[in-house]
Design a protein around this motif. Structure first.
Motif, PDB file in Angstrom:
ATOM      1  N   CYS A 148      50.325  43.131 -30.991  1.00 60.93           N
ATOM      2  CA  CYS A 148      50.596  41.880 -31.708  1.00 60.93           C
ATOM      3  C   CYS A 148      49.752  40.719 -31.170  1.00 60.93           C
ATOM      4  O   CYS A 148      49.794  39.623 -31.709  1.00 60.93           O
ATOM      5  CB  CYS A 148      52.078  41.528 -31.651  1.00 60.93           C
ATOM      6  N   VAL A 149      48.984  40.963 -30.107  1.00 56.84           N
ATOM      7  CA  VAL A 149      48.156  39.924 -29.505  1.00 56.84           C
ATOM      8  C   VAL A 149      46.757  39.952 -30.120  1.00 56.84           C
ATOM      9  O   VAL A 149      46.082  40.979 -30.129  1.00 56.84           O
ATOM     10  CB  VAL A 149      48.052  40.090 -27.976  1.00 56.84           C
ATOM     11  N   ARG A 150      46.342  38.820 -30.640  1.00 57.49           N
ATOM     12  CA  ARG A 150      44.985  38.625 -31.125  1.00 57.49           C
ATOM     13  C   ARG A 150      44.357  37.466 -30.355  1.00 57.49           C
ATOM     14  O   ARG A 150      45.074  36.654 -29.772  1.00 57.49           O
ATOM     15  CB  ARG A 150      44.982  38.295 -32.620  1.00 57.49           C
ATOM     16  N   TYR A 151      43.053  37.403 -30.347  1.00 63.62           N
ATOM     17  CA  TYR A 151      42.410  36.247 -29.721  1.00 63.62           C
ATOM     18  C   TYR A 151      41.080  35.945 -30.399  1.00 63.62           C
ATOM     19  O   TYR A 151      40.438  36.813 -30.987  1.00 63.62           O
ATOM     20  CB  TYR A 151      42.219  36.446 -28.216  1.00 63.62           C
ATOM     21  N   LEU A 209      45.557  41.567 -22.492  1.00 60.16           N
ATOM     22  CA  LEU A 209      46.789  41.448 -23.283  1.00 60.16           C
ATOM     23  C   LEU A 209      46.627  42.091 -24.658  1.00 60.16           C
ATOM     24  O   LEU A 209      47.530  42.783 -25.139  1.00 60.16           O
ATOM     25  CB  LEU A 209      47.168  39.972 -23.437  1.00 60.16           C
ATOM     26  N   SER A 210      45.484  41.874 -25.295  1.00 62.87           N
ATOM     27  CA  SER A 210      45.268  42.450 -26.623  1.00 62.87           C
ATOM     28  C   SER A 210      45.154  43.974 -26.561  1.00 62.87           C
ATOM     29  O   SER A 210      45.484  44.663 -27.529  1.00 62.87           O
ATOM     30  CB  SER A 210      44.012  41.861 -27.264  1.00 62.87           C
ATOM     31  N   ALA A 211      44.690  44.500 -25.415  1.00 66.90           N
ATOM     32  CA  ALA A 211      44.555  45.944 -25.269  1.00 66.90           C
ATOM     33  C   ALA A 211      45.909  46.631 -25.108  1.00 66.90           C
ATOM     34  O   ALA A 211      46.102  47.757 -25.579  1.00 66.90           O
ATOM     35  CB  ALA A 211      43.664  46.268 -24.070  1.00 66.90           C
ATOM     36  N   LYS A 212      46.856  45.942 -24.474  1.00 65.96           N
ATOM     37  CA  LYS A 212      48.159  46.569 -24.224  1.00 65.96           C
ATOM     38  C   LYS A 212      49.224  46.185 -25.246  1.00 65.96           C
ATOM     39  O   LYS A 212      50.270  46.837 -25.328  1.00 65.96           O
ATOM     40  CB  LYS A 212      48.646  46.217 -22.816  1.00 65.96           C
ATOM     41  N   LEU A 258      52.574  33.859 -17.172  1.00 57.85           N
ATOM     42  CA  LEU A 258      53.923  33.295 -17.260  1.00 57.85           C
ATOM     43  C   LEU A 258      54.284  33.013 -18.707  1.00 57.85           C
ATOM     44  O   LEU A 258      55.403  33.294 -19.153  1.00 57.85           O
ATOM     45  CB  LEU A 258      54.016  32.009 -16.433  1.00 57.85           C
ATOM     46  N   PHE A 259      53.338  32.451 -19.448  1.00 59.23           N
ATOM     47  CA  PHE A 259      53.588  32.150 -20.859  1.00 59.23           C
ATOM     48  C   PHE A 259      53.856  33.431 -21.647  1.00 59.23           C
ATOM     49  O   PHE A 259      54.786  33.484 -22.457  1.00 59.23           O
ATOM     50  CB  PHE A 259      52.393  31.410 -21.464  1.00 59.23           C
ATOM     51  N   TYR A 260      53.033  34.453 -21.419  1.00 64.45           N
ATOM     52  CA  TYR A 260      53.195  35.702 -22.163  1.00 64.45           C
ATOM     53  C   TYR A 260      54.574  36.315 -21.919  1.00 64.45           C
ATOM     54  O   TYR A 260      55.217  36.804 -22.856  1.00 64.45           O
ATOM     55  CB  TYR A 260      52.095  36.690 -21.765  1.00 64.45           C
ATOM     56  N   ASP A 261      55.034  36.282 -20.674  1.00 72.64           N
ATOM     57  CA  ASP A 261      56.361  36.824 -20.359  1.00 72.64           C
ATOM     58  C   ASP A 261      57.455  36.060 -21.099  1.00 72.64           C
ATOM     59  O   ASP A 261      58.381  36.659 -21.671  1.00 72.64           O
ATOM     60  CB  ASP A 261      56.616  36.772 -18.853  1.00 72.64           C
ATOM     61  N   GLU A 262      57.347  34.724 -21.112  1.00 70.57           N
ATOM     62  CA  GLU A 262      58.378  33.894 -21.748  1.00 70.57           C
ATOM     63  C   GLU A 262      58.362  34.039 -23.265  1.00 70.57           C
ATOM     64  O   GLU A 262      59.421  34.155 -23.892  1.00 70.57           O
ATOM     65  CB  GLU A 262      58.183  32.426 -21.353  1.00 70.57           C
ATOM     66  N   ILE A 263      57.177  34.037 -23.853  1.00 70.49           N
ATOM     67  CA  ILE A 263      57.112  34.132 -25.315  1.00 70.49           C
ATOM     68  C   ILE A 263      57.537  35.524 -25.783  1.00 70.49           C
ATOM     69  O   ILE A 263      58.130  35.674 -26.864  1.00 70.49           O
ATOM     70  CB  ILE A 263      55.687  33.778 -25.822  1.00 70.49           C
TER      71      ILE A 263
END
Length: 322
Positions: free
Chosen positions: A66-69, A60-63, A19-24
């Motif tokens: 801009c996503v890092r973790y 998320l980082s694979a697709k 949910l957070f990823y969709d909103e951000i």
């Protein structure tokens, strides 16, 4: 190009993370459209989650490039998560926010405008109420801020949150404070800089449950008091002086009572009361000294604030079986 780093500490957030990823993502896309020279990086800090949070971050980082973790070797706490995010963020501007959507992403454009165009170094949110919290928890929270602002030279605004949009200069100033026992609410205020407070109504979690119990918040408040005030140490000294004065007055009173009126001194009750009073006072003062001594002991060990086990750059074959 200007880069905004969004730091998101995560602990058991598998229910709310999608949910957070969709909103951000919606907020980032809108800001990219309105500001063509703007780009983002999402930096998630997995603080030893025991659910599927890490698995979701890998996906998320694979697709999304801009996503890092960063995944810790165990749970080090939110303070360590925020510090790790600040230390590894590459942005010209840095945002800290929670994944539970209690920090609404739609405030980021307004924060960006305050810092970019209106001369502020930091824009943060401030809750005007504590809707959704228990009355006892709200009462203790308000009292904590009142006490802190009375005994500390660092002002901490009641209701101010960790949800912040900061300039690189402010971030670098925060990173210069390498202390192990961190209380970020105090650090944000201590470093100074021009801060804009945006008031908003409290928002409940979108999903999942909070990891902050009343007991954890109480211990966190004690960390804040010992980190930014030495008044408790002075209080111990004052209580010692007061107890000595009381004891001296009692001795004078007993002597006068015995010599002038010939009355016998009630031995057993007097001794027991004195023992409990002095003993309790000593234990209280020793507890205050112990709190400061324990912080000094932990700082002297110079242990790392966090330990990284995995990042988005870790080869996939190292965690495929996990």
């Amino acid at each position: 190009m200007e880069l905004i780093s969004i730091i998101v500490p995560c602990y058991n957030e598998q229910e709310v993370l999608p949910l957070f990823y969709d909103e951000i993502t919606k907020t980032m896309n809108k800001m990219r459209t309105d500001n063509p020279g703007l780009d983002f990086e999402l930096l998630f800090i997995n603080d030893g989650s025991k659910d599927s949070t890490l698995k979701l971050l890998r996906e998320l980082s694979a697709k999304d490039e801009c996503v890092r973790y960063i995944s810790f070797s165990r749970n080090f706490g939110k303070e360590a998560g925020m510090f790790a995010g600040l230390e590894n963020a590459n942005g010209d501007y840095v945002v800290i926010m929670d994944a539970d959507l209690q920090h609404p992403p739609e405030y980021i454009p307004e924060m960006y405008d305050y810092v970019k165009n209106k001369g502020y170094d930091c824009a943060t949110t401030r809750r005007v109420n504590r809707k959704g919290e228990s009355k006892i928890r709200s009462w203790f929270a308000r009292k904590f801020y009142k006490i802190m602002n009375k005994i500390s030279q660092t002002e901490i605004v009641d209701g101010a949150q960790d949800y912040r949009f900061m300039s690189r200069q402010m971030v670098d100033s925060i990173l210069s404070m390498k202390e192990y026992n961190r209380f970020s609410k105090g650090i944000f205020s201590w470093v100074g800089f021009n801060t804009k407070y945006i008031e908003y109504e409290n928002v409940e979690r979108a999903a999942g449950t909070t990891a902050w119990s009343f007991w954890k918040l109480f211990l966190y408040s004690l960390d804040g008091i010992t980190a930014f005030s030495t008044v408790p140490l002075a209080l111990a000294s004052i209580l010692g002086i007061i107890s000595c004065l009381i004891s001296f007055i009692m001795i004078i009173f007993i002597i006068i009572k015995t010599l002038a009126f010939g009355e016998d001194v009630q031995g057993y009750p007097t001794i027991i009361c004195a023992i409990f009073f002095i003993g309790g006072l000593q234990l209280f003062c020793m507890g205050i000294l112990g709190q400061y001594l324990s912080k000094t002991y932990l700082e002297s060990k110079r242990r790392p604030i966090y330990i990284v086990k995995e990042t988005e750059k870790t080869p996939r074959n190292k965690y495929e079986e996990n």
